[in-house]
Scaffold this motif. Sequence first.
Motif, PDB file in Angstrom:
ATOM      1  N   ARG A 133     -43.115 -33.203 -41.994  1.00 50.14           N
ATOM      2  CA  ARG A 133     -43.505 -32.178 -41.038  1.00 50.14           C
ATOM      3  C   ARG A 133     -42.250 -31.544 -40.438  1.00 50.14           C
ATOM      4  O   ARG A 133     -41.687 -32.031 -39.475  1.00 50.14           O
ATOM      5  CB  ARG A 133     -44.399 -32.801 -39.966  1.00 50.14           C
ATOM      6  N   MET A 134     -41.812 -30.444 -41.048  1.00 50.28           N
ATOM      7  CA  MET A 134     -40.550 -29.813 -40.673  1.00 50.28           C
ATOM      8  C   MET A 134     -40.651 -29.000 -39.395  1.00 50.28           C
ATOM      9  O   MET A 134     -39.672 -28.857 -38.671  1.00 50.28           O
ATOM     10  CB  MET A 134     -40.036 -28.956 -41.832  1.00 50.28           C
ATOM     11  N   GLN A 135     -41.820 -28.440 -39.138  1.00 53.46           N
ATOM     12  CA  GLN A 135     -42.041 -27.638 -37.933  1.00 53.46           C
ATOM     13  C   GLN A 135     -43.361 -28.084 -37.321  1.00 53.46           C
ATOM     14  O   GLN A 135     -44.366 -28.183 -38.031  1.00 53.46           O
ATOM     15  CB  GLN A 135     -42.093 -26.154 -38.297  1.00 53.46           C
ATOM     16  N   TYR A 171     -47.793 -22.456 -35.205  1.00 52.95           N
ATOM     17  CA  TYR A 171     -48.186 -23.011 -36.494  1.00 52.95           C
ATOM     18  C   TYR A 171     -47.218 -24.143 -36.824  1.00 52.95           C
ATOM     19  O   TYR A 171     -46.166 -24.280 -36.189  1.00 52.95           O
ATOM     20  CB  TYR A 171     -48.172 -21.947 -37.601  1.00 52.95           C
ATOM     21  N   SER A 172     -47.588 -24.960 -37.803  1.00 53.09           N
ATOM     22  CA  SER A 172     -46.672 -25.996 -38.272  1.00 53.09           C
ATOM     23  C   SER A 172     -46.443 -25.817 -39.766  1.00 53.09           C
ATOM     24  O   SER A 172     -47.257 -25.208 -40.469  1.00 53.09           O
ATOM     25  CB  SER A 172     -47.190 -27.400 -37.952  1.00 53.09           C
ATOM     26  N   PHE A 173     -45.307 -26.339 -40.241  1.00 55.04           N
ATOM     27  CA  PHE A 173     -44.892 -26.181 -41.643  1.00 55.04           C
ATOM     28  C   PHE A 173     -44.522 -27.547 -42.194  1.00 55.04           C
ATOM     29  O   PHE A 173     -43.771 -28.294 -41.558  1.00 55.04           O
ATOM     30  CB  PHE A 173     -43.695 -25.229 -41.741  1.00 55.04           C
ATOM     31  N   HIS A 174     -45.037 -27.848 -43.388  1.00 54.25           N
ATOM     32  CA  HIS A 174     -44.883 -29.172 -43.980  1.00 54.25           C
ATOM     33  C   HIS A 174     -44.553 -29.049 -45.463  1.00 54.25           C
ATOM     34  O   HIS A 174     -45.025 -28.129 -46.131  1.00 54.25           O
ATOM     35  CB  HIS A 174     -46.192 -29.957 -43.902  1.00 54.25           C
ATOM     36  N   ILE A 175     -43.796 -29.997 -45.970  1.00 56.28           N
ATOM     37  CA  ILE A 175     -43.640 -30.182 -47.408  1.00 56.28           C
ATOM     38  C   ILE A 175     -44.379 -31.476 -47.721  1.00 56.28           C
ATOM     39  O   ILE A 175     -44.042 -32.547 -47.208  1.00 56.28           O
ATOM     40  CB  ILE A 175     -42.165 -30.265 -47.845  1.00 56.28           C
TER      41      ILE A 175
END
Length: 132
Positions: A25-27, A35-39
């Motif tokens: 979970r990078m953001q 919002y959130s940003f994930h790899i």
Amino acid sequence: MIVRTLQECENSERRVVSENWESTRMQLKNDNCGYSFHITTIYAGTETHIWYQNHFESVYCISGEGEIETLADGKIYQIRPGTLYILDKHDEHLLRASSELKLACVFNPPLSGKEVHDENGVYPIDADPIEA
């Protein structure tokens, strides 16, 4: 400005691991961007039941192959590099990985960081946060 690398996030509490997947979970919500940003990596040979009743998600396939089956209508969609799928109706689905899938995911509302799927495939609306 916030700058993070995937490697540093993978080596922190931002990396959440379950039986079928792991998500870096990078953001997150505490970054205050809405919002959130994930790899996310989905392990080969797995099937994961997902039903984001509280979130919208957009998913871009970076590598690997798999499929999504939407449970409302039984449709199956192939996932391969370059595919974007958008869960715009809180779609209940099964995500199957025929090979390891590497996915870039965006959630709205943003995740707090430690979420994992409950028995219905749902993330809670506001889990315990990961500190910035």
